[in-house]
Scaffold this motif. Structure first.
Motif, PDB file in Angstrom:
ATOM      1  N   PRO A  69       5.811  15.633 -38.582  1.00 61.20           N
ATOM      2  CA  PRO A  69       4.850  16.516 -37.905  1.00 61.20           C
ATOM      3  C   PRO A  69       3.502  15.811 -37.710  1.00 61.20           C
ATOM      4  O   PRO A  69       2.864  15.399 -38.676  1.00 61.20           O
ATOM      5  CB  PRO A  69       4.720  17.713 -38.851  1.00 61.20           C
ATOM      6  CG  PRO A  69       5.225  17.258 -40.168  1.00 61.20           C
ATOM      7  CD  PRO A  69       6.179  16.136 -39.920  1.00 61.20           C
ATOM      8  N   VAL A  70       3.126  15.619 -36.447  1.00 63.63           N
ATOM      9  CA  VAL A  70       1.919  14.862 -36.100  1.00 63.63           C
ATOM     10  C   VAL A  70       0.946  15.760 -35.340  1.00 63.63           C
ATOM     11  O   VAL A  70       1.349  16.525 -34.454  1.00 63.63           O
ATOM     12  CB  VAL A  70       2.283  13.637 -35.224  1.00 63.63           C
ATOM     13  CG1 VAL A  70       1.024  12.963 -34.679  1.00 63.63           C
ATOM     14  CG2 VAL A  70       3.118  12.647 -36.006  1.00 63.63           C
ATOM     15  N   ALA A  71      -0.331  15.656 -35.701  1.00 63.84           N
ATOM     16  CA  ALA A  71      -1.400  16.313 -34.935  1.00 63.84           C
ATOM     17  C   ALA A  71      -2.369  15.239 -34.484  1.00 63.84           C
ATOM     18  O   ALA A  71      -2.812  14.410 -35.284  1.00 63.84           O
ATOM     19  CB  ALA A  71      -2.116  17.341 -35.784  1.00 63.84           C
ATOM     20  N   GLY A 121     -12.654  20.054 -37.607  1.00 64.04           N
ATOM     21  CA  GLY A 121     -11.776  19.430 -36.631  1.00 64.04           C
ATOM     22  C   GLY A 121     -10.880  20.431 -35.915  1.00 64.04           C
ATOM     23  O   GLY A 121     -10.671  21.552 -36.377  1.00 64.04           O
ATOM     24  N   VAL A 122     -10.360  19.996 -34.766  1.00 65.03           N
ATOM     25  CA  VAL A 122      -9.472  20.827 -33.953  1.00 65.03           C
ATOM     26  C   VAL A 122      -8.283  19.978 -33.527  1.00 65.03           C
ATOM     27  O   VAL A 122      -8.424  18.783 -33.260  1.00 65.03           O
ATOM     28  CB  VAL A 122     -10.223  21.360 -32.703  1.00 65.03           C
ATOM     29  CG1 VAL A 122      -9.276  22.106 -31.775  1.00 65.03           C
ATOM     30  CG2 VAL A 122     -11.367  22.269 -33.107  1.00 65.03           C
ATOM     31  N   VAL A 123      -7.105  20.577 -33.484  1.00 72.27           N
ATOM     32  CA  VAL A 123      -5.894  19.882 -33.042  1.00 72.27           C
ATOM     33  C   VAL A 123      -5.936  19.734 -31.521  1.00 72.27           C
ATOM     34  O   VAL A 123      -6.024  20.728 -30.791  1.00 72.27           O
ATOM     35  CB  VAL A 123      -4.630  20.665 -33.459  1.00 72.27           C
ATOM     36  CG1 VAL A 123      -3.369  20.017 -32.883  1.00 72.27           C
ATOM     37  CG2 VAL A 123      -4.549  20.771 -34.981  1.00 72.27           C
ATOM     38  N   ALA A 124      -5.897  18.481 -31.042  1.00 70.94           N
ATOM     39  CA  ALA A 124      -5.877  18.231 -29.592  1.00 70.94           C
ATOM     40  C   ALA A 124      -4.454  18.306 -29.050  1.00 70.94           C
ATOM     41  O   ALA A 124      -4.233  18.685 -27.905  1.00 70.94           O
ATOM     42  CB  ALA A 124      -6.472  16.864 -29.284  1.00 70.94           C
ATOM     43  N   ALA A 125      -3.491  17.930 -29.880  1.00 73.26           N
ATOM     44  CA  ALA A 125      -2.080  17.984 -29.482  1.00 73.26           C
ATOM     45  C   ALA A 125      -1.223  17.973 -30.736  1.00 73.26           C
ATOM     46  O   ALA A 125      -1.611  17.414 -31.757  1.00 73.26           O
ATOM     47  CB  ALA A 125      -1.728  16.786 -28.599  1.00 73.26           C
ATOM     48  N   SER A 149      -2.045  23.103 -30.077  1.00 66.91           N
ATOM     49  CA  SER A 149      -3.327  22.553 -29.639  1.00 66.91           C
ATOM     50  C   SER A 149      -4.388  23.645 -29.661  1.00 66.91           C
ATOM     51  O   SER A 149      -4.079  24.833 -29.505  1.00 66.91           O
ATOM     52  CB  SER A 149      -3.212  21.950 -28.242  1.00 66.91           C
ATOM     53  OG  SER A 149      -2.839  22.932 -27.316  1.00 66.91           O
ATOM     54  N   ALA A 150      -5.630  23.233 -29.875  1.00 67.34           N
ATOM     55  CA  ALA A 150      -6.808  24.109 -29.971  1.00 67.34           C
ATOM     56  C   ALA A 150      -6.887  24.870 -31.290  1.00 67.34           C
ATOM     57  O   ALA A 150      -7.795  25.654 -31.510  1.00 67.34           O
ATOM     58  CB  ALA A 150      -6.882  25.083 -28.789  1.00 67.34           C
ATOM     59  N   MET A 151      -5.929  24.632 -32.192  1.00 67.84           N
ATOM     60  CA  MET A 151      -5.955  25.281 -33.504  1.00 67.84           C
ATOM     61  C   MET A 151      -6.920  24.523 -34.427  1.00 67.84           C
ATOM     62  O   MET A 151      -6.922  23.294 -34.434  1.00 67.84           O
ATOM     63  CB  MET A 151      -4.540  25.265 -34.106  1.00 67.84           C
ATOM     64  CG  MET A 151      -4.443  25.828 -35.517  1.00 67.84           C
ATOM     65  SD  MET A 151      -2.721  25.821 -36.124  1.00 67.84           S
ATOM     66  CE  MET A 151      -2.096  27.317 -35.361  1.00 67.84           C
ATOM     67  N   GLN A 154     -14.486  22.361 -28.965  1.00 67.42           N
ATOM     68  CA  GLN A 154     -13.768  21.090 -28.890  1.00 67.42           C
ATOM     69  C   GLN A 154     -12.599  21.109 -27.899  1.00 67.42           C
ATOM     70  O   GLN A 154     -12.480  20.201 -27.060  1.00 67.42           O
ATOM     71  CB  GLN A 154     -13.299  20.650 -30.279  1.00 67.42           C
ATOM     72  CG  GLN A 154     -12.710  19.240 -30.317  1.00 67.42           C
ATOM     73  CD  GLN A 154     -13.708  18.156 -29.914  1.00 67.42           C
ATOM     74  OE1 GLN A 154     -14.920  18.325 -30.104  1.00 67.42           O
ATOM     75  NE2 GLN A 154     -13.220  17.062 -29.336  1.00 67.42           N
ATOM     76  N   PRO A 155     -11.723  22.129 -27.947  1.00 68.23           N
ATOM     77  CA  PRO A 155     -10.629  22.124 -26.953  1.00 68.23           C
ATOM     78  C   PRO A 155     -11.131  22.236 -25.517  1.00 68.23           C
ATOM     79  O   PRO A 155     -10.508  21.716 -24.590  1.00 68.23           O
ATOM     80  CB  PRO A 155      -9.780  23.348 -27.324  1.00 68.23           C
ATOM     81  CG  PRO A 155     -10.464  24.054 -28.425  1.00 68.23           C
ATOM     82  CD  PRO A 155     -11.581  23.206 -28.934  1.00 68.23           C
ATOM     83  N   LEU A 156     -12.275  22.902 -25.324  1.00 70.42           N
ATOM     84  CA  LEU A 156     -12.831  23.028 -23.968  1.00 70.42           C
ATOM     85  C   LEU A 156     -13.363  21.678 -23.496  1.00 70.42           C
ATOM     86  O   LEU A 156     -13.190  21.299 -22.339  1.00 70.42           O
ATOM     87  CB  LEU A 156     -13.954  24.079 -23.959  1.00 70.42           C
ATOM     88  CG  LEU A 156     -13.597  25.450 -24.538  1.00 70.42           C
ATOM     89  CD1 LEU A 156     -14.797  26.390 -24.458  1.00 70.42           C
ATOM     90  CD2 LEU A 156     -12.407  26.059 -23.810  1.00 70.42           C
ATOM     91  N   ILE A 157     -14.020  20.958 -24.414  1.00 64.66           N
ATOM     92  CA  ILE A 157     -14.507  19.612 -24.105  1.00 64.66           C
ATOM     93  C   ILE A 157     -13.335  18.713 -23.713  1.00 64.66           C
ATOM     94  O   ILE A 157     -13.380  17.996 -22.714  1.00 64.66           O
ATOM     95  CB  ILE A 157     -15.250  19.023 -25.337  1.00 64.66           C
ATOM     96  CG1 ILE A 157     -16.587  19.747 -25.560  1.00 64.66           C
ATOM     97  CG2 ILE A 157     -15.479  17.521 -25.174  1.00 64.66           C
ATOM     98  CD1 ILE A 157     -17.263  19.423 -26.884  1.00 64.66           C
ATOM     99  N   GLU A 158     -12.254  18.783 -24.491  1.00 60.92           N
ATOM    100  CA  GLU A 158     -11.092  17.928 -24.220  1.00 60.92           C
ATOM    101  C   GLU A 158     -10.417  18.295 -22.907  1.00 60.92           C
ATOM    102  O   GLU A 158      -9.943  17.427 -22.172  1.00 60.92           O
ATOM    103  CB  GLU A 158     -10.112  17.996 -25.395  1.00 60.92           C
ATOM    104  CG  GLU A 158     -10.638  17.240 -26.601  1.00 60.92           C
ATOM    105  CD  GLU A 158      -9.871  17.506 -27.890  1.00 60.92           C
ATOM    106  OE1 GLU A 158      -8.882  18.261 -27.853  1.00 60.92           O
ATOM    107  OE2 GLU A 158     -10.280  16.957 -28.933  1.00 60.92           O
ATOM    108  N   LYS A 159     -10.418  19.570 -22.585  1.00 58.32           N
ATOM    109  CA  LYS A 159      -9.788  20.024 -21.334  1.00 58.32           C
ATOM    110  C   LYS A 159     -10.547  19.500 -20.116  1.00 58.32           C
ATOM    111  O   LYS A 159      -9.952  18.941 -19.190  1.00 58.32           O
ATOM    112  CB  LYS A 159      -9.738  21.556 -21.321  1.00 58.32           C
ATOM    113  CG  LYS A 159      -8.970  22.130 -20.139  1.00 58.32           C
ATOM    114  CD  LYS A 159      -8.849  23.638 -20.269  1.00 58.32           C
ATOM    115  CE  LYS A 159      -8.013  24.232 -19.158  1.00 58.32           C
ATOM    116  NZ  LYS A 159      -7.870  25.700 -19.289  1.00 58.32           N
ATOM    117  N   VAL A 160     -11.886  19.661 -20.098  1.00 62.92           N
ATOM    118  CA  VAL A 160     -12.642  19.205 -18.925  1.00 62.92           C
ATOM    119  C   VAL A 160     -12.656  17.682 -18.846  1.00 62.92           C
ATOM    120  O   VAL A 160     -12.595  17.112 -17.754  1.00 62.92           O
ATOM    121  CB  VAL A 160     -14.085  19.780 -18.891  1.00 62.92           C
ATOM    122  CG1 VAL A 160     -14.056  21.293 -18.728  1.00 62.92           C
ATOM    123  CG2 VAL A 160     -14.911  19.393 -20.099  1.00 62.92           C
TER     124      VAL A 160
END
Length: 363
Positions: A37-39, A47-51, A63-65, A272-278
């Motif tokens: 299991p990789v995050a 921190g936030v999970v990007a994937a 993701s985003a968790m 963080q997930p919003l930053i990664e999305k844009v």
């Protein structure tokens, strides 16, 4: 207008979506991570999970968790630092494969894109065959799995790509499109986020069939400019074109939180997930941004924005994170709870293809 709203020849749209892309790249490049299991992200407190790999998803990690939640759900979770330069390089490999089939490519992020293959460079009549070929080529070139959805419009192609994940594909035909939408819960619709789904729930809209019963006037009254889009997709109609090489005026993402936020750490975590999305959108489309805007909506629905413009396009996601943190910090402690946060990038321009010096920003 094309396709489903009249008797013209239906379009052939393919949505290609890489399976657990960032995590799969890490597992490909490090054999020790395979079957584990990789995050992708930081295990730090904020921190936030990007994937998340499929092994991690089996434990409910996504993701985003928040990373602390992910670790609680999966104690053996292995965190890997994101390598956006590698993801970008792989994404360009995949894009080159798409370009052998059609110039009509609209990237949504580094790991997904729409292709219009109605007229294609290979002269292949059957879109499902094109999707199969592309997925096989991606696997051979990169070692990574892709899923695909095939349909007569963008909305249904996107929905179809989720049906047989991972490493599968599905087709939704003009004949079965409207019935498929009617059965689908609105919370699964692309373009319907948690806040919109909750609003629809309050209005008695649970499925596509419920949505279809509402008039256009009703949907515009309650959902504004999204009303006509919802009215169309409830009927399996989506006339949006696949738009290659477009530079938008801005790109943004926002999220409404289940509980109001009162302190800095959860706010920064939520961003963080919003930053990664844009950032992923800009990377996929070779776009640079000079202006960053932070949007904050409070519990009483009042809202403010804070912006910063820098002299040159932001060179790395870490620079975007720095600017967002700079805009966010002065807003704490807030005068009331925060219910929504958003990040948008503007002053967009095409990146030059040659390597530009990575200048640190004087922030």
């Amino acid at each position: 207008m094309t396709g489903e709203g009249n008797h013209a020849r239906p379009r052939k749209i393919v949505h290609v979506d890489m399976d657990a892309f960032y995590a799969s790249v890490e597992q490909r490049d490090n054999p020790e991570l395979r079957g584990v299991p990789v995050a992708v992200g930081s295990p730090a407190a904020r921190g936030v999970v990007a994937a998340a790999s499929y092994e991690a998803r089996a434990f409910g990690v996504h993701s985003a968790m928040p990373s602390v939640t992910a670790q609680r759900k999966c104690p053996d979770l292995v965190f890997v630092k994101p390598r956006f330069d590698v993801y970008k390089a792989v994404s360009l490999q995949i894009r080159a494969i798409f370009a052998e089939y059609t110039p009509m490519i609209e990237p949504l992020s580094l790991d997904e894109a729409y292709l219009d293959v109605t007229e294609n460079l290979k002269g292949i009549e059957i879109a499902t065959e094109i999707a199969e070929e592309i997925r096989a080529r991606i696997k051979a070139a990169t070692g990574l799995n892709a899923s695909a959805g095939i349909s007569y419009n963008k909305f249904l192609a996107k929905m179809a790509s989720d049906l047989n994940k991972p490493n599968g594909q599905a087709v939704i035909t003009p004949k079965n499109g409207p019935a498929f939408v009617e059965r689908l819960p609105v919370k699964k619709f692309h373009g319907v986020g948690p806040a919109t789904a909750e609003k629809m729930h309050r209005l008695g809209i649970e499925t596509g069939a419920d949505l279809k019963e509402k008039t256009l006037d009703f949907l515009v009254e309650h959902f504004g400019k999204s009303g006509p889009y919802f009215y169309g997709i409830a009927r399996g109609i989506d006339n949006r074109q696949v738009k290659p090489d477009r530079v938008r005026k801005s790109v943004g993402a926002e999220d409404t939180f289940a509980e109001d936020i009162h302190s800095y750490e959860p706010a920064r975590e939520g961003l963080q997930p919003l930053i990664e999305k844009v950032w992923s959108y800009c990377e996929a489309n070779e776009i640079g941004a000079k202006t960053v805007t932070l949007k904050v909506k409070y519990a009483d629905f009042s809202q403010i924005t804070r912006s910063k413009t820098v002299p040159a396009p932001l060179p790395a996601i870490t620079d975007l994170e720095e600017v967002v943190a700079l805009l966010l910090a002065p807003l704490f402690p807030p005068r009331k709870g925060i219910r929504l946060l958003g990040v948008s990038l503007s002053s967009l321009e095409r990146r030059r293809s040659e390597t530009t010096p990575q200048l640190r920003l004087a922030l």
